[in-house]
Design a protein around this motif. Structure first.
Motif, mmCIF file in Angstrom:
data_model
loop_
_atom_site.group_PDB
_atom_site.id
_atom_site.type_symbol
_atom_site.label_atom_id
_atom_site.label_comp_id
_atom_site.label_asym_id
_atom_site.label_seq_id
_atom_site.Cartn_x
_atom_site.Cartn_y
_atom_site.Cartn_z
ATOM 1 N N ASN A 86 0.843 -1.185 0.000
ATOM 2 C CA ASN A 86 0.000 0.000 0.000
ATOM 3 C C ASN A 86 0.886 1.247 0.000
ATOM 4 O O ASN A 86 1.425 1.666 1.026
ATOM 5 C CB ASN A 86 -0.894 -0.033 1.250
ATOM 6 N N ILE A 87 1.008 1.831 -1.185
ATOM 7 C CA ILE A 87 1.934 2.959 -1.348
ATOM 8 C C ILE A 87 1.500 4.153 -0.495
ATOM 9 O O ILE A 87 2.346 4.863 0.067
ATOM 10 C CB ILE A 87 2.015 3.366 -2.840
ATOM 11 N N VAL A 91 3.921 6.096 2.033
ATOM 12 C CA VAL A 91 4.232 7.529 1.901
ATOM 13 C C VAL A 91 3.840 8.260 3.188
ATOM 14 O O VAL A 91 4.577 9.136 3.665
ATOM 15 C CB VAL A 91 3.519 8.129 0.669
ATOM 16 N N GLU A 131 9.668 -1.528 -0.719
ATOM 17 C CA GLU A 131 9.137 -0.300 -1.303
ATOM 18 C C GLU A 131 9.444 0.897 -0.396
ATOM 19 O O GLU A 131 9.744 1.986 -0.873
ATOM 20 C CB GLU A 131 7.620 -0.456 -1.503
ATOM 21 N N THR A 132 9.363 0.675 0.906
ATOM 22 C CA THR A 132 9.676 1.751 1.861
ATOM 23 C C THR A 132 11.123 2.197 1.695
ATOM 24 O O THR A 132 11.416 3.396 1.654
ATOM 25 C CB THR A 132 9.434 1.267 3.311
ATOM 26 N N LEU A 135 11.515 4.141 -1.572
ATOM 27 C CA LEU A 135 10.961 5.499 -1.585
ATOM 28 C C LEU A 135 11.629 6.435 -0.571
ATOM 29 O O LEU A 135 11.549 7.651 -0.703
ATOM 30 C CB LEU A 135 9.455 5.450 -1.301
#
Lengths: 191, 234
Positions: A86-87, A91, A131-132, A135
């Motif tokens: 879950n982007i 974020v 992903e964390t 980003l």
């Protein structure tokens, strides 16, 4: 979540578990990871005549891994978490950590890193963790918070391909602020 | 690189310090800053008994040593200690043992204890050693430890007896005592030697340094205990 493997073989190799493969191999650590990801051990054939850890023992200690590091096989049923990360959540948490870093609220920022990454690692959400790291902008983080990201992901690095880029970016950023030698001294040991 | 006695801290404690004390016997613990600010102490008190408490009320009993770490490492390590204590609620506690097992460690991802098949647990001293080691900041080189010294075996026997016949049934565990009794005679990392390691500039410290520094700290602790006792009777 999608139903995945029904059998995992854990051997002495250090290969990470493929996400959808019904058979894979790895170290005891991979086994621990697989269990966290939702696999339930239903039987354990501990090779090399090690009969001291029958399945009841393995299942009875859900967060304490008691396995040999060589030739252990587990039949499992369960689910491997293949959900897209879950982007928005990632974020949001990164923005919170940036804000705390900016306000020098470093202990809470460190706790946010440990809590978020830990919860995801426990759930087998390696893609969310990766992903964390992909980003995250080290330039917006306090060095202690960068160290926390690296400390918490040290053992899981085979599952986190973005970790290498994160550490490289962090070293480059810190080198600008404190010099290359100091940056390597602080972060190099977490590579 | 040398031994640095300036690492002994009595006030203005850092983000993470290693503490040693004499209570019923020698003891080791980690002192670290909570997210709210006050210092906390984390220690393996006994079999499946990991405790976190406020350090302010206990500081007089301890001597604290600041390991030679970067401040940023220390801040992250404090978070790691908080995580280990939070994570301890997820499992059945840490078994108490005598042996230092190189394969035992805390999972840096989760703070969970990982016990290989041959391992039987941790004790107060090896708990501190493994927390630092698992975080990627080892303070001592456990492979440099010699066979037990005469006093080590005496202490190991005492601990086994205490586990077997503790007057308090909550702390008595004959099964674990059986496991521990098979470990009598293994190398023993003494609690004061763990703190002693942190007096060294160059980490991880080897046995000879840790032993000498441990003797020094034990002397300080004895003097400190005597002063405390005298003050109580004054």
């Amino acid at each position: 979540m999608s139903t995945a493997a029904s059998f995992i073989e854990v051997s002495n190799s250090a290969l990470p578990l493929p996400r959808r493969s019904p058979r894979s191999s790895g170290t005891w650590y991979d086994f621990a990871v697989a269990r966290r990801a939702g696999f339930r051990v239903i039987s354990c054939d501990a090779g090399r005549a090690d009969t001291s850890y029958p399945k009841t023992n393995v299942d009875a200690t859900p967060s304490i891994s008691r396995t040999r590091s060589d030739a252990v096989r587990f039949e499992t049923v369960g689910e491997w978490n293949t959900e897209e990360p879950n982007i928005v959540t990632i974020v949001e948490i990164l923005n919170l950590i940036y804000r705390r870093s900016e306000e020098n609220d470093e202990h809470r920022a460190v706790d946010d890193v440990f809590d978020f990454m830990d919860d995801n690692l426990l759930a087998g959400n390696f893609r969310a963790c990766d992903e964390t790291l992909r980003l995250a902008q080290p330039s917006k983080l306090l060095p202690s918070v960068v160290v926390s990201f690296l400390m918490v992901t040290r053992r899981a690095k085979p599952y986190l391909p973005s970790r290498k880029d994160f550490i490289d970016a962090a070293v480059n950023d810190l080198a600008l602020k404190r010099g290359k030698e100091q940056a390597e001294k602080l972060l190099g040991k977490y590579r | 690189m040398a031994t640095s006695y300036r690492r002994i801290v009595t006030k203005n404690l850092s983000e993470v310090d290693v503490a040693t004390a004499v209570q019923d016997g020698p003891h080791a613990a980690i002192v670290y800053r909570s997210a709210e600010g006050p210092l906390k102490i984390l220690h393996l008190a006994w079999h499946r008994d990991l405790r976190e408490g406020d350090f302010a009320s206990q500081h007089e009993r301890y001597i604290c040593v600041r390991p030679n770490l970067e401040r940023d490492d220390s801040v992250a390590l404090a978070g790691y200690c908080r995580r280990i204590f939070k994570g301890s609620a997820r499992h059945n506690g840490i078994p108490y043992n005598l042996r230092y097992d190189l394969e035992t460690r805390f999972d840096p991802d989760t703070g969970d204890l990982i016990l290989p098949s041959e391992a039987s647990g941790l004790n107060c001293a090896t708990f501190v050693v493994q927390v630092f080691r698992s975080s990627g900041n080892p303070i001592l080189d456990g492979t440099s430890w010699p066979p037990p010294r005469p006093k080590d075996i005496e202490r190991q026997r005492l601990l086994v007896d205490f586990m077997r016949s503790n007057p308090d049934s909550r702390h008595r565990n004959p099964e674990q005592a059986d496991i521990m009794s098979r470990e009598i005679g293994c190398p023993r990392i003494r609690p004061e030697e763990v703190a002693g390691a942190c007096l060294e500039d160059d980490l991880p410290a080897r046995f000879d340094k840790c032993e000498a520094n441990g003797h020094f700290l034990a002397g300080l602790l004895a003097a400190k205990s005597e002063r405390l006792v005298l003050r109580e009777f004054a």
